[in-house]
Design a protein around this motif. Structure first.
Motif, short mmCIF file in Angstrom:
data_model
loop_
_atom_site.label_atom_id
_atom_site.label_comp_id
_atom_site.label_asym_id
_atom_site.label_seq_id
_atom_site.Cartn_x
_atom_site.Cartn_y
_atom_site.Cartn_z
N ILE A 91 0.86 -1.18 0.00
CA ILE A 91 0.00 0.00 0.00
C ILE A 91 0.89 1.23 0.00
CG2 ILE A 91 -1.83 1.27 1.19
CD1 ILE A 91 -2.53 -1.37 2.64
N THR A 92 0.86 2.01 -1.07
CA THR A 92 1.65 3.25 -1.08
C THR A 92 0.91 4.32 -0.28
OG1 THR A 92 0.67 4.14 -3.13
CG2 THR A 92 2.57 2.66 -3.35
N GLY A 93 1.68 5.17 0.38
CA GLY A 93 1.06 6.17 1.24
C GLY A 93 0.22 5.51 2.31
N GLY A 94 0.74 4.46 2.89
CA GLY A 94 -0.08 3.62 3.77
C GLY A 94 -0.08 3.97 5.24
N GLY A 95 0.61 5.05 5.63
CA GLY A 95 0.75 5.34 7.04
C GLY A 95 -0.42 6.04 7.68
N TYR A 105 -3.54 -10.72 4.99
CA TYR A 105 -2.45 -10.25 4.13
C TYR A 105 -1.21 -9.92 4.97
CZ TYR A 105 -5.54 -9.47 0.06
OH TYR A 105 -6.40 -9.61 -0.99
N ALA A 106 -0.04 -10.12 4.39
CA ALA A 106 1.18 -9.52 4.90
C ALA A 106 1.27 -8.15 4.25
CB ALA A 106 2.39 -10.38 4.54
N VAL A 107 1.26 -7.10 5.05
CA VAL A 107 1.07 -5.75 4.52
C VAL A 107 2.37 -4.96 4.52
CG1 VAL A 107 -0.25 -3.63 4.70
CG2 VAL A 107 -1.30 -5.79 5.39
N ALA A 108 2.75 -4.46 3.35
CA ALA A 108 3.88 -3.57 3.20
C ALA A 108 3.34 -2.14 3.18
CB ALA A 108 4.64 -3.87 1.92
N ILE A 109 3.71 -1.35 4.18
CA ILE A 109 3.21 0.01 4.33
C ILE A 109 4.28 0.98 3.85
CG2 ILE A 109 2.43 1.74 5.99
CD1 ILE A 109 1.47 -0.72 7.71
N ASN A 110 4.05 1.59 2.71
CA ASN A 110 4.99 2.57 2.18
C ASN A 110 4.67 3.96 2.73
OD1 ASN A 110 4.63 4.69 -0.43
ND2 ASN A 110 6.72 4.12 0.12
N TYR A 111 5.71 4.74 2.98
CA TYR A 111 5.53 6.13 3.39
C TYR A 111 6.66 6.95 2.78
CZ TYR A 111 9.38 5.31 6.64
OH TYR A 111 10.61 5.00 7.16
N ARG A 112 6.44 8.26 2.65
CA ARG A 112 7.49 9.12 2.11
C ARG A 112 8.28 9.81 3.22
NH1 ARG A 112 6.06 13.95 -2.00
NH2 ARG A 112 4.95 14.69 -0.13
N SER A 113 7.58 10.40 4.19
CA SER A 113 8.30 11.19 5.20
C SER A 113 7.88 10.92 6.64
CB SER A 113 8.14 12.68 4.90
OG SER A 113 6.77 13.05 4.87
N ASP A 114 6.65 10.46 6.86
CA ASP A 114 6.16 10.29 8.24
C ASP A 114 6.47 8.88 8.75
OD1 ASP A 114 4.87 10.37 10.67
OD2 ASP A 114 3.06 11.33 9.91
N ALA A 133 1.53 -10.00 -4.25
CA ALA A 133 0.25 -10.51 -4.74
C ALA A 133 -0.72 -9.39 -5.10
CB ALA A 133 -0.40 -11.42 -3.70
N ALA A 134 -0.53 -8.21 -4.50
CA ALA A 134 -1.50 -7.13 -4.72
C ALA A 134 -0.84 -5.78 -4.43
CB ALA A 134 -2.72 -7.31 -3.83
N LEU A 135 -1.38 -4.76 -5.09
CA LEU A 135 -0.89 -3.39 -4.94
C LEU A 135 -2.07 -2.43 -4.80
CD1 LEU A 135 1.23 -1.02 -5.29
CD2 LEU A 135 0.84 -1.27 -7.76
N VAL A 136 -1.98 -1.52 -3.84
CA VAL A 136 -2.93 -0.43 -3.73
C VAL A 136 -2.17 0.88 -3.92
CG1 VAL A 136 -4.54 0.83 -2.25
CG2 VAL A 136 -4.51 -1.68 -2.22
N ASN A 137 -2.44 1.56 -5.02
CA ASN A 137 -1.82 2.85 -5.30
C ASN A 137 -2.61 3.95 -4.59
OD1 ASN A 137 0.52 2.53 -7.04
ND2 ASN A 137 -0.90 1.73 -8.57
N ASN A 138 -2.24 4.20 -3.35
CA ASN A 138 -2.99 5.14 -2.52
C ASN A 138 -2.27 6.48 -2.33
OD1 ASN A 138 -4.96 5.91 -0.26
ND2 ASN A 138 -2.98 5.88 0.81
N ALA A 139 -0.94 6.50 -2.46
CA ALA A 139 -0.19 7.73 -2.22
C ALA A 139 -0.70 8.86 -3.11
CB ALA A 139 1.30 7.51 -2.47
N GLY A 140 -0.96 10.00 -2.50
CA GLY A 140 -1.44 11.14 -3.27
C GLY A 140 -1.22 12.42 -2.49
N VAL A 141 -1.05 13.52 -3.22
CA VAL A 141 -0.85 14.82 -2.57
C VAL A 141 -1.74 15.87 -3.21
CG1 VAL A 141 1.54 14.34 -1.92
CG2 VAL A 141 1.06 15.40 -4.14
#
Length: 249
Positions: free
Chosen positions: A8-12, A28-37, A83-91
């Motif tokens: 999950i991008t922007g997952g924090g 799910y085993a969840v990979a939480i992507n973040y940019r700065s926080d 197995a799966a991707l959620v493109n959630n990161a947005g500004v």
């Protein structure tokens, strides 16, 4: 066989965090992507693990190609095959009319909201596509009702970026359908998240909820429910769909 891995991008925070919690609860085993926080992401990982789930946090700017490549490699090393991707990161940025915007702002919006999802889709396809020896998978892009309304007087640039996400969803769904990958999108309306503060109006949902047929803003968990359905086998014949989660708007 291990738990399916979801990035999950922007997952924090916000919708991403709600999706991470629900996905972990569903195995799910969840990979939480973040940019700065980093604090928000690590706190979320700790909460998920405390509840018996599997999660890890990964720093990367999705608008940077090298960082996206490194992100996908790190997720694979740490959690296993994707197995799966959620493109959630947005500004989004401060509300203003187009004539007041400079090119630097426009590029920042497009880098995260358009180039980012495209790069992440590319890396996911290279790993999940049966054409490349993968097992298939699912992608959900997080768009916005702004793609339909245009957000005049507030952030037309953000709305335009989400229109691009809708088009990406439609085209990519057809391109990779025969490769075992489903691509869908959710289009949230006015949702109670911290993003509105980035636009300079933290209480924006309260101001605009009168324009929503259901007369209220949505909760991040309500969007997460739609995302998890689109990722699931229950949506196995669903690809190229854009699901509005907007209270009837």
């Amino acid at each position: 066989m291990g738990a399916p891995v979801l990035l999950i991008t922007g997952g924090g925070r916000g919708i991403g965090a709600a999706t991470a919690r629900l996905a972990a609860a569903r195995g799910y085993a969840v990979a939480i992507n973040y940019r700065s926080d980093a604090t928000a992401a690590s706190t979320l990982v700790d909460q998920i693990r405390a509840e018996g789930g599997n999660a890890a946090a990964f720093a990367a700017d999705v608008g940077d190609e090298a960082e996206v490549v490194g992100l996908f490699q790190a997720v694979e090393r740490t959690l296993g095959p994707l197995a799966a991707l959620v493109n959630n990161a947005g500004v989004l940025e401060t509300q203003m009319r187009v004539e007041a915007m400079d090119a630097a702002r426009m590029r920042r919006i497009l880098a995260t909201n358009v180039v980012g999802p495209l790069l992440c889709c590319r890396e996911a396809i290279r790993r999940m596509s049966t054409r490349h020896g993968g097992q298939g998978g699912a992608i959900v892009n997080v768009s916005s009702v702004a793609a339909r309304t245009g957000s005049p007087g507030e952030y037309v640039d953000y709305a335009a970026s989400k229109g691009a996400v809708d088009t990406l969803t439609i085209g990519l769904a057809q391109e990779v359908a025969a490769d075992g990958i489903r691509v869908n999108a959710v289009r949230p309306g006015f949702i109670h998240t911290d993003m509105h503060a980035s636009g300079g109006e933290p209480d924006r949902v309260e101001r605009v909820k009168a324009f929503v047929p259901m007369k209220r803003g949505g909760q991040p968990g309500e969007v997460a429910n739609a995302i998890l359905w689109l990722l699931s086998a229950e949506a196995g014949y669903c690809s190229g769909a854009i699901v509005d989660v907007a209270g009837g708007r």
